[in-house]
Design a protein around this motif. Structure first.
Motif, PDB file in Angstrom:
ATOM      1  N   LYS A  24       0.825  -1.204   0.000  1.00 42.74           N
ATOM      2  CA  LYS A  24       0.000   0.000   0.000  1.00 42.74           C
ATOM      3  C   LYS A  24       0.865   1.262   0.000  1.00 42.74           C
ATOM      4  CE  LYS A  24      -4.121  -1.902   2.213  1.00 42.74           C
ATOM      5  NZ  LYS A  24      -3.671  -3.299   2.269  1.00 42.74           N
ATOM      6  N   HIS A  25       0.249   2.332  -0.500  1.00 47.12           N
ATOM      7  CA  HIS A  25       0.948   3.620  -0.596  1.00 47.12           C
ATOM      8  C   HIS A  25       0.245   4.630   0.297  1.00 47.12           C
ATOM      9  CE1 HIS A  25       3.173   6.955  -2.399  1.00 47.12           C
ATOM     10  NE2 HIS A  25       2.020   7.603  -2.509  1.00 47.12           N
ATOM     11  N   TYR A  26       1.005   5.250   1.204  1.00 51.82           N
ATOM     12  CA  TYR A  26       0.460   6.230   2.132  1.00 51.82           C
ATOM     13  C   TYR A  26       1.176   7.569   1.965  1.00 51.82           C
ATOM     14  CZ  TYR A  26      -1.517   2.118   4.396  1.00 51.82           C
ATOM     15  OH  TYR A  26      -2.200   0.960   4.642  1.00 51.82           O
TER      16      TYR A  26
ATOM     17  N   ALA B  92       4.989  -1.116   3.612  1.00 54.36           N
ATOM     18  CA  ALA B  92       4.206  -0.065   2.951  1.00 54.36           C
ATOM     19  C   ALA B  92       5.134   1.037   2.469  1.00 54.36           C
ATOM     20  CB  ALA B  92       3.162   0.509   3.914  1.00 54.36           C
TER      21      ALA B  92
ATOM     22  N   ASP C 254      -3.663   5.139  -0.551  1.00 55.93           N
ATOM     23  CA  ASP C 254      -4.519   4.240   0.226  1.00 55.93           C
ATOM     24  C   ASP C 254      -4.916   4.867   1.553  1.00 55.93           C
ATOM     25  OD1 ASP C 254      -4.585   1.708  -1.424  1.00 55.93           O
ATOM     26  OD2 ASP C 254      -2.418   1.946  -1.213  1.00 55.93           O
TER      27      ASP C 254
ATOM     28  N   GLU D  48      -4.267  -0.938   8.793  1.00 56.08           N
ATOM     29  CA  GLU D  48      -4.292  -1.572   7.478  1.00 56.08           C
ATOM     30  C   GLU D  48      -5.604  -2.323   7.259  1.00 56.08           C
ATOM     31  OE1 GLU D  48      -0.301  -3.107   5.969  1.00 56.08           O
ATOM     32  OE2 GLU D  48      -1.115  -1.287   5.039  1.00 56.08           O
TER      33      GLU D  48
ATOM     34  N   VAL E 129      -8.123   0.313   6.500  1.00 53.31           N
ATOM     35  CA  VAL E 129      -7.960   0.783   5.119  1.00 53.31           C
ATOM     36  C   VAL E 129      -8.662  -0.175   4.159  1.00 53.31           C
ATOM     37  CG1 VAL E 129      -6.280   1.130   3.258  1.00 53.31           C
ATOM     38  CG2 VAL E 129      -5.834   2.072   5.532  1.00 53.31           C
ATOM     39  N   ASP E 130      -8.483  -1.476   4.369  1.00 54.35           N
ATOM     40  CA  ASP E 130      -9.124  -2.472   3.505  1.00 54.35           C
ATOM     41  C   ASP E 130     -10.650  -2.395   3.616  1.00 54.35           C
ATOM     42  OD1 ASP E 130      -6.689  -3.410   2.581  1.00 54.35           O
ATOM     43  OD2 ASP E 130      -6.566  -5.019   4.067  1.00 54.35           O
TER      44      ASP E 130
END
Length: 201
Positions: A2-4, A32, A68, A174, A177-178
């Motif tokens: 994921k990208h934060y 990440a 994300d 996380e 986020v999902d």
């Protein structure tokens, strides 16, 4: 992976909150990607002719919208967040909505023993404003107290228990986020179905 987007709530040189967001970036490198944005050259917010945004604001907004989630590290000044972070949010909610339903993880570092609890509480309310409309997890604040002595020379947190606490909260984040991503998909399908019904009528 994921990208934060990572945001430090202050532009002060040597800030422990800047250290914290860089620690998070490095600590999560194998789990990440955290891209830290720089809003230090943005002017003090004021309404502009035709809603024009300062240079760089739209680019950051586009990165946030595509990410994300967002991770913020804020100091606590006078029981709230600093002016620099307020200014960042003011521009990022001026006719644009990159935070809309975006999952946000709140962290903070403070010289004192109480951490950044009041500032994080205020930040949570700001993120809930209609113009921003971000999503945060309840009871998930990560705070580094006595931050002047919290980092080693490499910028790592010294206290293993604190690192463990962060890892636990990030694992929960996380999952959050999902869940938010799945909810967004359900809403898109529902909106598409409603549009079809409207056309049929």
């Amino acid at each position: 992976m994921k990208h934060y987007i990572g945001i430090a709530g202050t532009h002060a040189k040597g800030s422990t909150n800047t250290k914290l967001i860089h620690f998070i970036k490095n600590h999560l490198a194998d789990r990440a990607e955290v891209e830290i944005i720089d809003a230090s050259n943005w002017p003090v917010f004021q309404k502009t002719p035709n809603g024009k945004l300062p240079e760089g604001v739209q680019a950051v907004a586009d990165k946030i919208a595509a990410a994300d989630g967002v991770i913020i590290s804020t100091p606590e000044y006078d029981h709230t967040i600093p002016a620099a972070l307020m200014n960042t949010f003011a521009w990022l909610s001026y006719g644009i909505h990159p935070f809309d339903n975006k999952p946000v993880m709140i962290t903070g570092a403070s010289f004192g023993a109480l951490g950044t609890s009041r500032a994080q509480g205020h930040l949570r309310r700001m993120l809930d404003a209609p113009e921003i409309h971000a999503q945060t997890m309840a009871s998930s604040d990560f705070m580094v107290s006595r931050s002047l002595n919290a980092f080693d020379e490499e910028g790592n947190l010294k206290d293993p228990a604190l690192v463990k606490r962060f890892d636990e909260l990030f694992a929960e984040f996380e999952v959050f986020v999902d869940l938010m991503a799945k909810l967004a998909q359900v809403n898109q399908v529902a909106e598409a179905d409603a549009a079809k019904v409207g056309e049929a009528e």
